[in-house]
Every structure is written in structure tokens, then in C-alpha cells.
Design a protein around this motif. Structure first.
Motif, short mmCIF file in Angstrom:
data_model
loop_
_atom_site.label_atom_id
_atom_site.label_comp_id
_atom_site.label_asym_id
_atom_site.label_seq_id
_atom_site.Cartn_x
_atom_site.Cartn_y
_atom_site.Cartn_z
N PRO A 40 -0.92 36.97 -105.94
CA PRO A 40 -1.00 38.17 -106.09
C PRO A 40 -0.05 39.30 -106.99
O PRO A 40 0.07 39.90 -107.73
CB PRO A 40 -0.28 38.88 -104.02
CG PRO A 40 -0.40 37.37 -103.32
CD PRO A 40 -0.56 36.71 -104.40
N PHE A 41 0.94 38.16 -106.86
CA PHE A 41 2.00 38.16 -108.28
C PHE A 41 1.59 38.28 -109.81
O PHE A 41 1.51 39.30 -110.27
CB PHE A 41 3.11 37.28 -107.78
CG PHE A 41 4.36 37.72 -108.70
CD1 PHE A 41 5.27 38.47 -108.95
CD2 PHE A 41 4.07 36.98 -110.13
CE1 PHE A 41 6.22 38.68 -110.68
CE2 PHE A 41 5.64 37.32 -111.16
CZ PHE A 41 6.45 38.54 -111.30
N LEU A 42 0.95 37.28 -109.41
CA LEU A 42 0.06 37.24 -111.16
C LEU A 42 -0.82 38.88 -111.59
O LEU A 42 -1.25 39.13 -112.44
CB LEU A 42 -0.12 35.68 -111.10
CG LEU A 42 0.18 34.78 -111.49
CD1 LEU A 42 -0.54 33.28 -111.08
CD2 LEU A 42 1.42 34.73 -112.52
N LEU A 43 -1.51 38.60 -109.86
CA LEU A 43 -2.54 39.89 -110.19
C LEU A 43 -2.27 40.90 -110.46
O LEU A 43 -2.69 41.88 -111.57
CB LEU A 43 -3.29 39.57 -109.11
CG LEU A 43 -4.27 40.77 -108.80
CD1 LEU A 43 -5.77 40.16 -109.58
CD2 LEU A 43 -5.35 40.27 -107.04
N ILE A 44 -0.59 41.55 -109.59
CA ILE A 44 -0.08 42.67 -110.00
C ILE A 44 0.45 42.67 -111.23
O ILE A 44 0.71 44.05 -112.13
CB ILE A 44 0.74 42.87 -108.59
CG1 ILE A 44 0.89 44.66 -109.20
CG2 ILE A 44 2.48 42.06 -108.97
CD1 ILE A 44 2.06 44.79 -107.69
N SER A 45 1.14 41.15 -112.10
CA SER A 45 1.50 41.21 -113.46
C SER A 45 0.00 42.44 -114.45
O SER A 45 0.67 42.85 -115.03
CB SER A 45 1.47 40.16 -113.42
OG SER A 45 2.83 39.67 -112.65
N PHE A 46 -0.77 41.71 -113.86
CA PHE A 46 -2.03 41.82 -114.88
C PHE A 46 -2.66 43.60 -115.00
O PHE A 46 -2.73 44.03 -115.52
CB PHE A 46 -3.47 41.12 -114.42
CG PHE A 46 -4.82 41.07 -115.43
CD1 PHE A 46 -4.87 41.29 -116.44
CD2 PHE A 46 -6.03 41.86 -114.94
CE1 PHE A 46 -5.40 41.44 -117.99
CE2 PHE A 46 -6.59 42.12 -115.47
CZ PHE A 46 -6.71 41.88 -116.93
N GLY A 47 -2.29 43.73 -113.55
CA GLY A 47 -2.33 45.18 -113.05
C GLY A 47 -1.24 45.77 -113.89
O GLY A 47 -1.76 47.27 -114.46
N GLY A 48 -0.32 45.63 -114.17
CA GLY A 48 0.73 46.63 -114.50
C GLY A 48 0.51 46.13 -116.45
O GLY A 48 0.74 47.66 -116.73
N ILE A 49 -0.11 45.52 -116.73
CA ILE A 49 -0.21 45.01 -118.26
C ILE A 49 -0.88 46.09 -118.76
O ILE A 49 -1.04 46.53 -119.75
CB ILE A 49 -0.35 44.03 -118.38
CG1 ILE A 49 0.66 43.15 -118.35
CG2 ILE A 49 -1.54 43.99 -119.38
CD1 ILE A 49 0.13 41.90 -119.26
N LEU A 50 -2.27 46.60 -117.48
CA LEU A 50 -3.61 47.49 -118.07
C LEU A 50 -2.86 48.45 -117.93
O LEU A 50 -3.15 49.88 -118.24
CB LEU A 50 -4.60 47.25 -116.91
CG LEU A 50 -5.57 46.27 -116.45
CD1 LEU A 50 -6.03 45.68 -116.48
CD2 LEU A 50 -6.18 46.57 -118.34
N LEU A 51 -2.13 48.66 -116.64
CA LEU A 51 -1.06 50.29 -116.44
C LEU A 51 -0.46 50.66 -117.17
O LEU A 51 -0.74 51.95 -118.32
CB LEU A 51 -0.13 50.25 -115.36
CG LEU A 51 -1.55 50.52 -114.50
CD1 LEU A 51 -0.15 50.72 -112.88
CD2 LEU A 51 -1.79 52.35 -113.60
#
Length: 113
Positions: A40-51
């Protein structure tokens, strides 16, 4: 480019929310094992990049940060109940449904007006 910015914000929020909900579900099942939080940490990092990309691109083309903030908040209000329903099979309450409708209307108003 405005559509790409809005899509990046919505997708980033969705990915971040999914990561948060997966983390809470896994952490609860694993009895507090911190290693379960890596995916989930890696997934949220990708989501943060998109944001960040969506905010930057949106500000470049819309020139008004408040529109972008309204889109982001609206995305959270729309996406979170849907993802929660899909992942946890938990039915939303009346307040959640009202928030969902108001979030959708606010996002639509921010985009169109």
C-alpha cells in the motif's frame, strides 16, 4: 490538458484511497505486522505522484488553485464511498450518500463554472 489534470487528480485520489483502505484491512488482519504496509505504501506513492502532476498541470491551465482544490475534495467525496463499498461491502449511511451527491455537484460546478 484540463481534462488530463482532472483525470490525474481523480485517479490519484482513487489510488490513494484504495491504498489507505487496503492498508487498514491488511494491518488489521496481520495483527499489526508493519511489513504488510509495503505494497500500500508503494501504491499511495504512485497516487501521490499523480496528484502532484494533476495539481501542477491544473494550475498551469486553470490559473486558479481553488478550482483544483474543489475538484480534489469532490473526488474524495465521490471516490471514497464507492471504493469503500467495493472493497469492504459496507453500505454507506445517509450522510455518506448526501456527501457523495454534494461532492459530485461541487466537482461539477468547479469544472463547469
Amino acid at each position: 490538458m484540463k481534462i488530463v489534470a482532472v483525470a490525474a487528480i481523480f485517479l490519484g485520489e482513487a489510488i490513494s484511497i484504495i491504498a489507505e483502505l487496503i492498508a487498514s484491512r491488511r494491518f488489521g488482519r496481520a495483527g499489526g505486522d508493519v511489513t504488510m504496509l509495503l505494497p500500500p505504501f508503494l501504491l499511495i506513492s504512485f497516487g501521490g505522484i499523480l496528484l502532484v502532476f494533476g495539481y501542477a498541470l491544473g494550475y498551469m491551465h486553470l490559473k486558479n488553485i481553488w478550482i483544483i482544490v474543489a475538484i480534489s475534495v469532490g473526488a474524495i467525496l465521490v471516490v471514497e464511498p464507492i471504493v469503500t463499498l467495493l472493497l469492504f461491502r459496507d453500505v454507506p449511511t445517509t450522510g455518506s450518500l448526501i456527501g457523495l451527491m454534494l461532492g459530485a455537484l461541487g466537482t461539477l460546478a468547479a469544472i463547469c463554472l
